[in-house]
Design an enzyme around this catalytic site. Structure first.
Site, PDB file in Angstrom:
ATOM      1  N   SER A  91       0.831  -1.205   0.000  1.00  0.00           N
ATOM      2  CA  SER A  91       0.000   0.000   0.000  1.00  0.00           C
ATOM      3  C   SER A  91       0.864   1.252   0.000  1.00  0.00           C
ATOM      4  O   SER A  91       1.981   1.251   0.538  1.00  0.00           O
ATOM      5  CB  SER A  91      -0.862  -0.030   1.268  1.00  0.00           C
ATOM      6  OG  SER A  91      -1.391   1.248   1.526  1.00  0.00           O
ATOM      7  N   LYS A  98       2.594  -3.182   6.396  1.00  0.00           N
ATOM      8  CA  LYS A  98       2.951  -3.434   4.984  1.00  0.00           C
ATOM      9  C   LYS A  98       4.461  -3.305   4.800  1.00  0.00           C
ATOM     10  O   LYS A  98       5.088  -4.077   4.088  1.00  0.00           O
ATOM     11  CB  LYS A  98       2.216  -2.435   4.079  1.00  0.00           C
ATOM     12  CG  LYS A  98       0.694  -2.572   4.100  1.00  0.00           C
ATOM     13  CD  LYS A  98       0.246  -3.886   3.504  1.00  0.00           C
ATOM     14  CE  LYS A  98      -1.250  -4.071   3.575  1.00  0.00           C
ATOM     15  NZ  LYS A  98      -1.711  -5.377   3.094  1.00  0.00           N
ATOM     16  N   TYR A 101      -1.111   0.174  10.325  1.00  0.00           N
ATOM     17  CA  TYR A 101      -1.471  -0.472   9.055  1.00  0.00           C
ATOM     18  C   TYR A 101      -0.329  -0.312   8.046  1.00  0.00           C
ATOM     19  O   TYR A 101       0.155  -1.297   7.462  1.00  0.00           O
ATOM     20  CB  TYR A 101      -2.771   0.137   8.498  1.00  0.00           C
ATOM     21  CG  TYR A 101      -3.055  -0.284   7.069  1.00  0.00           C
ATOM     22  CD1 TYR A 101      -3.484  -1.573   6.784  1.00  0.00           C
ATOM     23  CD2 TYR A 101      -2.858   0.602   6.006  1.00  0.00           C
ATOM     24  CE1 TYR A 101      -3.719  -1.974   5.467  1.00  0.00           C
ATOM     25  CE2 TYR A 101      -3.091   0.216   4.705  1.00  0.00           C
ATOM     26  CZ  TYR A 101      -3.524  -1.068   4.431  1.00  0.00           C
ATOM     27  OH  TYR A 101      -3.746  -1.465   3.128  1.00  0.00           O
TER      28      TYR A 101
HETATM   29  N1  LIG Z   1      -8.724  -1.194  -0.943  1.00  0.00           N
HETATM   30  C1  LIG Z   1      -7.689  -0.396  -1.152  1.00  0.00           C
HETATM   31  O1  LIG Z   1      -7.833   0.744  -1.617  1.00  0.00           O
HETATM   32  C2  LIG Z   1      -6.285  -0.876  -0.842  1.00  0.00           C
HETATM   33  C3  LIG Z   1      -5.217   0.014  -1.013  1.00  0.00           C
HETATM   34  C4  LIG Z   1      -3.920  -0.434  -0.733  1.00  0.00           C
HETATM   35  C5  LIG Z   1      -3.706  -1.741  -0.326  1.00  0.00           C
HETATM   36  N2  LIG Z   1      -4.762  -2.570  -0.150  1.00  0.00           N
HETATM   37  C6  LIG Z   1      -4.486  -3.947   0.297  1.00  0.00           C
HETATM   38  O2  LIG Z   1      -5.102  -4.844  -0.610  1.00  0.00           O
HETATM   39  C7  LIG Z   1      -5.547  -6.024   0.077  1.00  0.00           C
HETATM   40  C8  LIG Z   1      -6.999  -6.262  -0.231  1.00  0.00           C
HETATM   41  O3  LIG Z   1      -7.758  -5.117   0.148  1.00  0.00           O
HETATM   42  P1  LIG Z   1      -9.349  -5.104  -0.016  1.00  0.00           P
HETATM   43  O4  LIG Z   1      -9.785  -3.701  -0.128  1.00  0.00           O
HETATM   44  O5  LIG Z   1      -9.744  -6.107  -1.052  1.00  0.00           O
HETATM   45  O6  LIG Z   1      -9.757  -5.625   1.432  1.00  0.00           O
HETATM   46  P2  LIG Z   1     -10.929  -6.610   1.865  1.00  0.00           P
HETATM   47  O7  LIG Z   1     -11.112  -6.415   3.330  1.00  0.00           O
HETATM   48  O8  LIG Z   1     -12.120  -6.461   0.983  1.00  0.00           O
HETATM   49  O9  LIG Z   1     -10.292  -8.049   1.604  1.00  0.00           O
HETATM   50  C9  LIG Z   1      -9.461  -8.691   2.519  1.00  0.00           C
HETATM   51  C10 LIG Z   1      -9.955 -10.118   2.636  1.00  0.00           C
HETATM   52  O10 LIG Z   1      -9.075 -10.820   3.489  1.00  0.00           O
HETATM   53  C11 LIG Z   1      -9.831 -11.674   4.306  1.00  0.00           C
HETATM   54  N3  LIG Z   1      -9.029 -11.937   5.514  1.00  0.00           N
HETATM   55  C12 LIG Z   1      -8.510 -11.036   6.395  1.00  0.00           C
HETATM   56  N4  LIG Z   1      -7.820 -11.672   7.353  1.00  0.00           N
HETATM   57  C13 LIG Z   1      -7.904 -13.008   7.070  1.00  0.00           C
HETATM   58  C14 LIG Z   1      -7.397 -14.182   7.682  1.00  0.00           C
HETATM   59  N5  LIG Z   1      -6.647 -14.127   8.795  1.00  0.00           N
HETATM   60  N6  LIG Z   1      -7.641 -15.367   7.096  1.00  0.00           N
HETATM   61  C15 LIG Z   1      -8.387 -15.445   5.961  1.00  0.00           C
HETATM   62  N7  LIG Z   1      -8.898 -14.381   5.335  1.00  0.00           N
HETATM   63  C16 LIG Z   1      -8.654 -13.179   5.898  1.00  0.00           C
HETATM   64  C17 LIG Z   1     -11.131 -10.928   4.585  1.00  0.00           C
HETATM   65  O11 LIG Z   1     -12.182 -11.798   4.936  1.00  0.00           O
HETATM   66  C18 LIG Z   1     -11.365 -10.237   3.247  1.00  0.00           C
HETATM   67  O12 LIG Z   1     -12.163 -11.035   2.394  1.00  0.00           O
HETATM   68  C19 LIG Z   1      -5.250  -5.776   1.553  1.00  0.00           C
HETATM   69  O13 LIG Z   1      -4.038  -6.421   1.873  1.00  0.00           O
HETATM   70  C20 LIG Z   1      -5.103  -4.269   1.651  1.00  0.00           C
HETATM   71  O14 LIG Z   1      -4.238  -3.917   2.703  1.00  0.00           O
HETATM   72  C21 LIG Z   1      -6.038  -2.176  -0.400  1.00  0.00           C
END
Ligand SMILES: NC(=O)c1ccc[n+]([C@@H]2O[C@H](COP(=O)([O-])OP(=O)(O)OC[C@H]3O[C@@H](n4cnc5c(N)ncnc54)[C@H](O)[C@@H]3O)[C@@H](O)[C@H]2O)c1
Length: 335
Positions: free
Chosen positions: A119, A147, A143
């Site tokens: 991120s 990362k 957070y």
């Molecule tokens: N959404 C954004 O704008 C953004 C920006 C930068 C980075 N990210 C990174 O991208 C990744 C996905 O983000 P997202 O927006 O799809 O988030 P999200 O919360 O929709 O998806 C994360 C998924 O991980 C699962 N999860 C979490 N902990 C778990 C565990 N211990 N065991 C099994 N499953 C688990 C959750 O159930 C969820 O389905 C994350 O790592 C986030 O940090 C997202």
């Protein structure tokens, strides 16, 4: 010869589910490992779904022994910046400690390729913008620190073991694929576009956090990238590793900043509704400007964003929400 497979942790989440679809369309067998942490629904007939914690060693071992896993795409994490400030322990536990367990299991089963959801939060307060990969890493939230820690671990693993990774540092993921029922459904929702659409739909006041930033209109500036463009980068990152290229980190963004006020104006214009805006104080952990320099991903991964026009992002997100609401209503009246 068994079909090539990828393990997608967090594949029932927002970005992981879009990437799972793309990888299936590219011919991979897709295994999703997700514990449905916020009771989200996933309808993904193109994938094999396993409902479990991504750090369950027995489950990981079963997956690595039974499928021809070429790579792990690791999306699973806790993702709320503010929640990480309030309860950092669970963020380090889920995002760092458990990732170590996953990596350990990969080493044990000789699975070499890892694509990590990093991120822009690892940069902290930008010293210059657009931000390139060389920018200093000085995260201001647990957070972002989580990362950064995982990236450090990945560099050490790549140096020491037969292991390669690509870390993709996303800026703001946005948009949806309503035609596949894929979109944002975080609980609670903290992301600006779903909240904005909700306020428009329900004629509810919409809060802007901070209007005195050092930006042209005083509101924060963000770089919105369609989730389909992020999914494509994952496929290209895997190709990059399969071609024998070295481990690396890449920013993913459009390079174009949109202020919160500009986003609101665009949404009001597109949907023909005027919002009642409420000005609130700044939130901790929100830098004024986060815009990516993604030249490196363009040059090395041959990646280009194709779907990140703001209008398309807003339309696709809106259509997804409407479909979800209609489905909910149908279920309430018919089931
Ligand atoms: N959404 C954004 O704008 C953004 C920006 C930068 C980075 N990210 C990174 O991208 C990744 C996905 O983000 P997202 O927006 O799809 O988030 P999200 O919360 O929709 O998806 C994360 C998924 O991980 C699962 N999860 C979490 N902990 C778990 C565990 N211990 N065991 C099994 N499953 C688990 C959750 O159930 C969820 O389905 C994350 O790592 C986030 O940090 C997202």
């Amino acid at each position: 010869m068994q079909q090539k497979a990828v393990l997608i942790t967090g594949g029932a989440g927002y970005i992981g589910s879009h990437t799972a679809l793309l990888m299936a369309q590219k011919g991979y067998k897709v295994i999703i490992l997700d514990n449905l942490g916020y009771q989200q629904t996933l309808h993904a007939p193109w994938a094999t779904f396993i409902n479990d914690d991504f750090a369950n060693e027995a489950t990981l071992s079963h997956i690595f022994r039974n499928y021809n896993i070429q790579a792990v795409m690791h999306f699973a994490a806790f993702i709320e910046v503010n929640a990480s400030l309030k309860d950092p322990r669970v963020y380090y536990q889920n995002n760092v400690t458990k990732t170590c367990t996953l990596l350990q299991s990969m080493l044990e089963h000789q699975v070499r390729h890892f694509i990590f959801s990093s991120s822009c939060a690892l940069y902290g307060i930008p010293e210059y913008t657009p931000i390139d990969e060389q920018h200093q890493k000085n995260p201001i939230t647990p957070y972002g620190a989580s990362k950064h820690m995982v990236e450090t671990i990945l560099h050490d693993f790549a140096r020491a073991y037969n292991f390669d990774f690509v870390s993709l540092r996303y800026f703001n993921a946005a948009g949806a694929q309503p035609e596949y029922n894929l979109g944002e459904q975080h609980q609670p929702e903290t992301h600006i576009i779903p909240l904005l659409l909700q306020a428009l739909r329900m004629q509810k006041p919409f809060k802007i956090f901070g209007t005195n930033y050092d930006t042209p209109d005083g509101t924060c500036i963000r770089d919105f990238l369609h989730v389909k463009d992020i999914a494509l980068a994952h496929y290209l990152a895997l190709e990059h590793l399969e071609q024998g290229n070295p481990s690396d980190c890449f920013n993913l963004g459009t390079g174009k900043g949109t202020s919160i006020k500009q986003l609101i104006e665009a949404a009001q214009k597109i949907f023909g509704v005027k919002l009642h805006i409420v000005h609130d104080k700044r939130r901790e952990g929100d830098p004024a400007i986060l815009v990516a320099n993604a030249q490196k991903a363009k040059q090395i991964l041959h990646w280009q964003p194709h779907y990140s026009d703001l209008k398309y992002i807003l339309h696709s997100a809106h259509e997804y929400t409407i479909k979800q609401l209609m489905h909910k209503q149908f279920m309430q009246t018919h089931v």
